[in-house]
Design an enzyme around this catalytic site. Structure first.
Site, PDB file in Angstrom:
ATOM      1  CG  ASN A   9      -1.687   1.246   1.417  1.00  0.00           C
ATOM      2  OD1 ASN A   9      -1.767   2.061   0.493  1.00  0.00           O
ATOM      3  ND2 ASN A   9      -2.281   1.423   2.584  1.00  0.00           N
ATOM      4  CD1 TRP A  10       4.017   1.228  -2.459  1.00  0.00           C
ATOM      5  CD2 TRP A  10       4.000   2.143  -4.510  1.00  0.00           C
ATOM      6  NE1 TRP A  10       4.945   0.561  -3.221  1.00  0.00           N
ATOM      7  CE2 TRP A  10       4.950   1.111  -4.487  1.00  0.00           C
ATOM      8  CE3 TRP A  10       3.812   2.852  -5.696  1.00  0.00           C
ATOM      9  CZ2 TRP A  10       5.721   0.783  -5.597  1.00  0.00           C
ATOM     10  CZ3 TRP A  10       4.567   2.527  -6.809  1.00  0.00           C
ATOM     11  CH2 TRP A  10       5.518   1.501  -6.750  1.00  0.00           C
ATOM     12  CE  LYS A  11      -0.121   3.383   4.637  1.00  0.00           C
ATOM     13  NZ  LYS A  11      -0.068   3.487   6.083  1.00  0.00           N
ATOM     14  CG  HIS A  98      -5.801   1.989   4.849  1.00  0.00           C
ATOM     15  ND1 HIS A  98      -5.398   3.003   5.688  1.00  0.00           N
ATOM     16  CD2 HIS A  98      -4.803   1.076   4.839  1.00  0.00           C
ATOM     17  CE1 HIS A  98      -4.190   2.702   6.162  1.00  0.00           C
ATOM     18  NE2 HIS A  98      -3.818   1.547   5.665  1.00  0.00           N
ATOM     19  CD  GLU A 100      -2.901   5.646   6.503  1.00  0.00           C
ATOM     20  OE1 GLU A 100      -2.851   5.656   5.267  1.00  0.00           O
ATOM     21  OE2 GLU A 100      -2.004   5.146   7.221  1.00  0.00           O
ATOM     22  CD  GLU A 170      -3.646  -2.408   7.146  1.00  0.00           C
ATOM     23  OE1 GLU A 170      -2.524  -2.686   6.715  1.00  0.00           O
ATOM     24  OE2 GLU A 170      -4.228  -1.342   6.898  1.00  0.00           O
ATOM     25  N   GLY A 176       2.180   2.420  10.802  1.00  0.00           N
ATOM     26  CA  GLY A 176       3.128   3.521  10.687  1.00  0.00           C
ATOM     27  C   GLY A 176       3.781   3.913  12.015  1.00  0.00           C
ATOM     28  CB  SER A 216       4.900  -1.679  12.015  1.00  0.00           C
ATOM     29  OG  SER A 216       4.484  -0.339  12.277  1.00  0.00           O
ATOM     30  N   GLY A 237       2.815  -1.040   4.277  1.00  0.00           N
ATOM     31  CA  GLY A 237       2.855   0.375   3.938  1.00  0.00           C
ATOM     32  C   GLY A 237       4.295   0.825   3.747  1.00  0.00           C
ATOM     33  N   GLY A 238       4.829   1.504   4.757  1.00  0.00           N
ATOM     34  CA  GLY A 238       6.153   2.124   4.677  1.00  0.00           C
ATOM     35  C   GLY A 238       7.241   1.247   4.062  1.00  0.00           C
TER      36      GLY A 238
HETATM   37  P1  PGA Z   1       2.680   0.443   7.649  1.00  0.00           P
HETATM   38  O1  PGA Z   1       1.236   0.639   6.972  1.00  0.00           O
HETATM   39  O2  PGA Z   1       3.239  -0.838   7.099  1.00  0.00           O
HETATM   40  O3  PGA Z   1       3.465   1.652   7.233  1.00  0.00           O
HETATM   41  O4  PGA Z   1       2.445   0.372   9.124  1.00  0.00           O
HETATM   42  C1  PGA Z   1       0.386  -0.438   6.757  1.00  0.00           C
HETATM   43  C2  PGA Z   1      -0.897   0.031   6.142  1.00  0.00           C
HETATM   44  O5  PGA Z   1      -1.357   1.129   6.488  1.00  0.00           O
HETATM   45  O6  PGA Z   1      -1.491  -0.652   5.277  1.00  0.00           O
END
Ligand code: PGA
Length: 252
Positions: A9-11, A98, A100, A170, A176, A216, A237-238
C-alpha cells in the site's frame, strides 16, 4: 491451502517516474518468484500511477491494485473513480476501508459495504481493511469492533459473489508506528475475523478466506508473522516503498 498474498500500500507516495524506477529495481530482485508456486504479489499505487505501474509490471508476477474506489458506476461525483474505471485501466485489486480513509476521509462501515459490493460486481479482488484503535484494544473491545466491522462490511453480500474477498487485519495502533502486533495478537484477531466470516458466509468460505496482517510489517518481522497458521499474507505500507525491503518481505 490458502495462497498467501503480499500487498504493497503505497499511500500518497511516488510519482509515475518514481513508480517506474521502483519496478526497474524491484522486478530483478524477485525474478525467481513463480506465481504458481509462490505467493501472490500486489502493488497498490495512487490512481495517478496505476498506468505506469501496470505498464511496468506487464509480463511480471506482480498484480496492480488501487487504494480506493467509489461505488457508483459513473456520474457527477467530482474527484471519484469507479470500479469499472479501475478494471478498464487494468487494475485487478482494490483496498477498501483502510483506517486512514476511515480516520481522515469519512469512510464508514456502510460505505465500505457499498464499495465492497461494487468492487465484487466489477470483478476486482477487494482487500477490506478492519482493525481496532488503541483505546478500543485497551478497553477490551477488539472482538466487538472486528465483528461489527466485518458484519457491516459483508451485509447483503453473498458467499458466491464474495469468492475473491480478502480481509486485512490492521490494528490502527500498529500502522506507521513501528509497533507490530505480536504474531499471537494477530493470530487471535484473525481467528475472530474468520469466525465472523463463517457466520456471514459459511464455514467452507471462511476456511478459504485469506486474511492478511498489516501494521509495521518489515523484513525483520515478516517471517514470524507469516509463519502463523491463520495469517495469509501482509499489507505493507512504509516498508513497501523501497524495492529492496519489499523484495525481502516478499521472500520472507
Ligand atoms: P505500515 O502501513 O506498514 O506503514 O504500518 C500499513 C498500512 O497502512 O497498510
Amino acid at each position: 491451502m490458502r495462497k498467501k498474498l503480499i500487498a504493497a500500500n503505497w499511500k500518497m507516495y511516488k510519482t509515475p517516474a518514481e513508480t517506474r524506477d521502483f519496478f526497474r529495481d524491484f522486478l530483478p530482485l524477485i525474478q525467481n518468484h513463480d506465481r504458481n508456486n509462490n505467493d501472490e504479489i500486489v502493488v497498490c499505487p495512487t490512481y495517478l500511477c496505476l498506468d505506469a505501474a501496470i505498464a511496468a509490471a506487464k509480463d511480471s508476477d506482480v498484480s496492480i491494485g488501487a487504494q480506493n474506489l467509489y461505488w457508483e458506476k459513473q456520474g457527477a461525483f467530482t474527484g471519484e473513480v469507479s470500479a469499472a474505471m479501475l478494471v478498464a485501466v487494468g487494475a485487478t485489486h482494490v483496498i477498501i476501508g483502510h483506517s486512514e480513509r476511515r480516520q481522515y476521509f469519512g469512510e464508514t462501515d456502510d460505505t465500505v459495504n457499498l464499495k465492497l459490493k461494487s468492487a465484487l460486481e466489477a470483478g476486482l479482488t477487494p482487500i477490506v481493511c478492519v482493525g481496532e484503535v488503541l483505546e478500543e484494544r485497551e478497553a477490551g473491545l477488539t472482538d466487538d469492533v472486528l465483528r461489527r466491522q466485518c458484519l457491516r462490511a459483508f451485509h447483503k453480500v453473498s458467499a458466491k459473489k464474495a469468492a475473491s474477498l480478502v480481509v486485512a487485519y490492521e490494528p490502527v495502533w500498529a500502522i506507521g508506528t513501528g509497533k507490530t502486533a505480536t504474531p499471537q495478537i494477530a493470530a487471535d484477531a484473525h481467528a475472530i475475523i474468520r469466525a465472523e466470516a463463517a457466520e456471514s458466509f459459511g464455514q467452507e468460505f471462511a476456511d478459504k478466506l485469506r486474511i492478511l496482517y498489516g501494521g509495521s510489517v518489515k523484513p525483520e518481522n515478516a517471517h514470524s508473522l507469516m509463519s502463523e497458521e491463520g495469517i495469509d499474507g501482509a499489507l505493507v505500507g512504509g516498508a513497501s516503498l523501497d524495492p529492496k525491503s519489499f523484495a525481502a518481505i516478499v521472500k520472507y
